[in-house]
Design a protein around this motif. Structure first.
Motif, PDB file in Angstrom:
ATOM      1  N   LEU A   1      16.357 -12.031  26.140  1.00 30.16           N
ATOM      2  CA  LEU A   1      17.124 -11.350  27.186  1.00 30.16           C
ATOM      3  C   LEU A   1      18.619 -11.458  26.919  1.00 30.16           C
ATOM      4  O   LEU A   1      19.349 -10.467  27.013  1.00 30.16           O
ATOM      5  CB  LEU A   1      16.788 -11.953  28.552  1.00 30.16           C
ATOM      6  CG  LEU A   1      17.729 -11.573  29.696  1.00 30.16           C
ATOM      7  CD1 LEU A   1      17.674 -10.074  29.963  1.00 30.16           C
ATOM      8  CD2 LEU A   1      17.402 -12.367  30.948  1.00 30.16           C
ATOM      9  N   PHE A   2      19.086 -12.658  26.582  1.00 29.20           N
ATOM     10  CA  PHE A   2      20.505 -12.821  26.291  1.00 29.20           C
ATOM     11  C   PHE A   2      20.906 -12.033  25.050  1.00 29.20           C
ATOM     12  O   PHE A   2      22.056 -11.603  24.936  1.00 29.20           O
ATOM     13  CB  PHE A   2      20.834 -14.305  26.121  1.00 29.20           C
ATOM     14  CG  PHE A   2      21.113 -15.005  27.417  1.00 29.20           C
ATOM     15  CD1 PHE A   2      22.401 -15.376  27.758  1.00 29.20           C
ATOM     16  CD2 PHE A   2      20.092 -15.288  28.307  1.00 29.20           C
ATOM     17  CE1 PHE A   2      22.664 -16.010  28.957  1.00 29.20           C
ATOM     18  CE2 PHE A   2      20.339 -15.930  29.512  1.00 29.20           C
ATOM     19  CZ  PHE A   2      21.636 -16.291  29.838  1.00 29.20           C
ATOM     20  N   GLY A   3      19.978 -11.842  24.125  1.00 28.43           N
ATOM     21  CA  GLY A   3      20.260 -10.988  22.981  1.00 28.43           C
ATOM     22  C   GLY A   3      20.486  -9.542  23.394  1.00 28.43           C
ATOM     23  O   GLY A   3      21.395  -8.872  22.893  1.00 28.43           O
ATOM     24  N   LEU A   4      19.663  -9.055  24.321  1.00 26.30           N
ATOM     25  CA  LEU A   4      19.855  -7.693  24.822  1.00 26.30           C
ATOM     26  C   LEU A   4      21.186  -7.564  25.562  1.00 26.30           C
ATOM     27  O   LEU A   4      21.895  -6.559  25.423  1.00 26.30           O
ATOM     28  CB  LEU A   4      18.704  -7.316  25.761  1.00 26.30           C
ATOM     29  CG  LEU A   4      17.310  -7.211  25.138  1.00 26.30           C
ATOM     30  CD1 LEU A   4      16.291  -6.827  26.208  1.00 26.30           C
ATOM     31  CD2 LEU A   4      17.283  -6.206  24.001  1.00 26.30           C
TER      32      LEU A   4
ATOM     33  N   VAL B   1      12.552 -13.642  37.239  1.00 28.93           N
ATOM     34  CA  VAL B   1      13.960 -13.358  36.941  1.00 28.93           C
ATOM     35  C   VAL B   1      14.110 -12.833  35.527  1.00 28.93           C
ATOM     36  O   VAL B   1      14.847 -11.865  35.273  1.00 28.93           O
ATOM     37  CB  VAL B   1      14.820 -14.625  37.150  1.00 28.93           C
ATOM     38  CG1 VAL B   1      16.243 -14.396  36.673  1.00 28.93           C
ATOM     39  CG2 VAL B   1      14.823 -15.031  38.615  1.00 28.93           C
ATOM     40  N   ASN B   2      13.387 -13.429  34.592  1.00 31.79           N
ATOM     41  CA  ASN B   2      13.495 -13.018  33.198  1.00 31.79           C
ATOM     42  C   ASN B   2      12.959 -11.609  32.983  1.00 31.79           C
ATOM     43  O   ASN B   2      13.606 -10.769  32.349  1.00 31.79           O
ATOM     44  CB  ASN B   2      12.750 -14.020  32.311  1.00 31.79           C
ATOM     45  CG  ASN B   2      12.972 -13.757  30.831  1.00 31.79           C
ATOM     46  OD1 ASN B   2      12.157 -13.124  30.184  1.00 31.79           O
ATOM     47  ND2 ASN B   2      14.066 -14.259  30.288  1.00 31.79           N
TER      48      ASN B   2
ATOM     49  N   SER C   1      16.900 -11.837  18.269  1.00 32.27           N
ATOM     50  CA  SER C   1      17.517 -12.722  19.254  1.00 32.27           C
ATOM     51  C   SER C   1      16.543 -13.795  19.718  1.00 32.27           C
ATOM     52  O   SER C   1      16.937 -14.951  19.943  1.00 32.27           O
ATOM     53  CB  SER C   1      18.002 -11.897  20.451  1.00 32.27           C
ATOM     54  OG  SER C   1      18.941 -10.923  20.050  1.00 32.27           O
ATOM     55  N   ALA C   2      15.265 -13.437  19.874  1.00 32.97           N
ATOM     56  CA  ALA C   2      14.266 -14.406  20.317  1.00 32.97           C
ATOM     57  C   ALA C   2      14.123 -15.546  19.313  1.00 32.97           C
ATOM     58  O   ALA C   2      14.149 -16.731  19.684  1.00 32.97           O
ATOM     59  CB  ALA C   2      12.926 -13.707  20.527  1.00 32.97           C
TER      60      ALA C   2
END
Length: 389
Positions: free
Chosen positions: A197-200, A145-146, A173-174
């Motif tokens: 991913l949430f940063g992107l 999923v990630n 973000s990481a």
């Protein structure tokens, strides 16, 4: 006899001048926007852009290598005495679903390769785990999923805004996400790979807001972003996945997007058709000076710097937010069969009798009898956590 006069035809050829084309400076503001409006990156085929996507590809390869190394360290076949899921994979087989429902390694294996855990961060001061946890995944489901989400969002973002800005946002973000996770960490293993991913995703949202007038299909883009956010946020409630890293990564990417994603790379000559939606860009327009917002970018940079500095100071000082927020743990965990969400340290009593090992939880009295005695201390902790859940 009189001669008949010849008819003469005179054709006058005039050269018609084509209308003089107007330059972009002569267009009105509405005409400029109409000329430059393009679909959001998700709705454009990747093959129509010539830029390389090496940054996202590199991160994906690193994640795959890290997961393979984790499974080698885990060695369920040897460490768990073949009590594994998908035994046919041998050393790469997974822990039983009752232990890890995401088809992945054990808690002790994640601890060994650098997952976040209270006892290692607070008691042993192993702050290097902030840099290793963003590379780890809790299981195959989490990995798939990630990575699928990162590839879908990251490749479009990299081709829209370039590899440099995309890579900077990903890394910031990481590490911001894993640092925020440390402030809420409990005494159980957790990984922070979804923070990037949430940063992107946050950066794509701020990029959409920043360049709102440039894009078409904005509502469809918002729905796609919210769907990916929701799916990964739900996954963040599962065992070993840290949802606080997702929150920290999203805030970091959202603010960094306002700082870095000030203008998409438009005007590179797209064909009129071929994607999910039709679009047309007639000429390159240099509108950076007209649409750039230096005040908003400066304010976002200041806010991001203050948040990042504050998180780093709190991590160094050993701040644990759970002491001041008893309900915050439910942001990261939902009590289910495999996961109690308890922040209490569990202990088990061991007893060896006739080549059997009996583990008894000191908290609730549950016990488990194992038909072997040669078991590592890390594996005893794994089983103890499971029995006491």
């Amino acid at each position: 006899m009189a001669e008949t006069p010849k008819l003469q035809t005179h054709i006058e050829m005039k050269h018609v001048q084509p209308p003089h084309p107007r330059f972009s400076a002569e267009l009105t503001a509405e005409e400029l926007l109409r000329e430059q409006r393009i679909p959001f990156p998700f709705f454009r085929p990747l093959s129509q852009r010539k830029e390389n996507t090496w940054v996202i590809s590199l991160f994906v390869i690193l994640h795959l290598i890290a997961f393979a190394a984790t499974m080698i360290v885990n060695d369920c076949w040897g460490n768990s005495h073949a009590q594994c899921a998908l035994k046919q994979l041998g050393r790469f087989s997974f822990q039983p679903l009752s232990e890890n429902p995401l088809l992945g390694p054990s808690s002790s294996a994640l601890d060994t390769v650098g997952a976040l855990r209270l006892r290692y961060l607070v008691k042993d001061h192993q702050l290097w785990r902030i840099f290793t946890s963003p590379c780890l995944h809790a299981g195959v489901f989490h990995l798939l999923v990630n990575i699928i989400s990162v590839v879908f969002v990251g490749l479009h973002m990299e081709q829209e805004f370039g590899p440099l800005r995309t890579g900077v946002i990903y890394i910031l973000s990481a590490f911001t996400g894993s640092s925020v996770a440390v402030l809420f960490v409990q005494d159980r293993s957790s990984v922070a790979s979804s923070g990037a991913l949430f940063g992107l995703l946050g950066a794509m949202i701020s990029g959409l807001i920043w360049n709102w007038k440039f894009y078409t299909k904005k509502l469809a883009a918002i729905m796609v972003l919210l769907t990916i956010l929701t799916l990964n946020a739900i996954l963040g409630l599962m065992p070993y996945v840290n949802n606080f890293s997702n929150i920290g990564g999203f805030i970091s990417g959202f603010l960094a997007g306002f700082v870095l994603l000030f203008k998409p790379q438009v005007g590179l000559g797209y064909p009129a058709k071929g994607g999910i939606f039709d679009y047309n860009v007639k000429r390159p327009l240099k509108l950076k000076q007209k649409f750039d917002k230096p005040v908003l970018r400066s304010v976002s940079l200041v806010i991001f710097t203050l948040i990042f500095a504050g998180v780093v100071v709190a991590v160094v000082e050993g701040v644990n937010v759970n002491r001041y927020c008893s309900w915050c743990r439910y942001i990261d965990c939902v009590p289910i069969k495999w996961w109690s969400c308890s922040d209490k340290t569990v202990t088990c009593e061991t007893m060896i009798n006739l080549e059997q090992l009996t583990l008894t939880c000191s908290n609730n009295g549950n016990f488990r009898v194992l038909p072997f005695t040669n078991i590592s201390q890390g594996r005893i902790h794994d089983l103890c956590d499971l029995i006491c859940s």
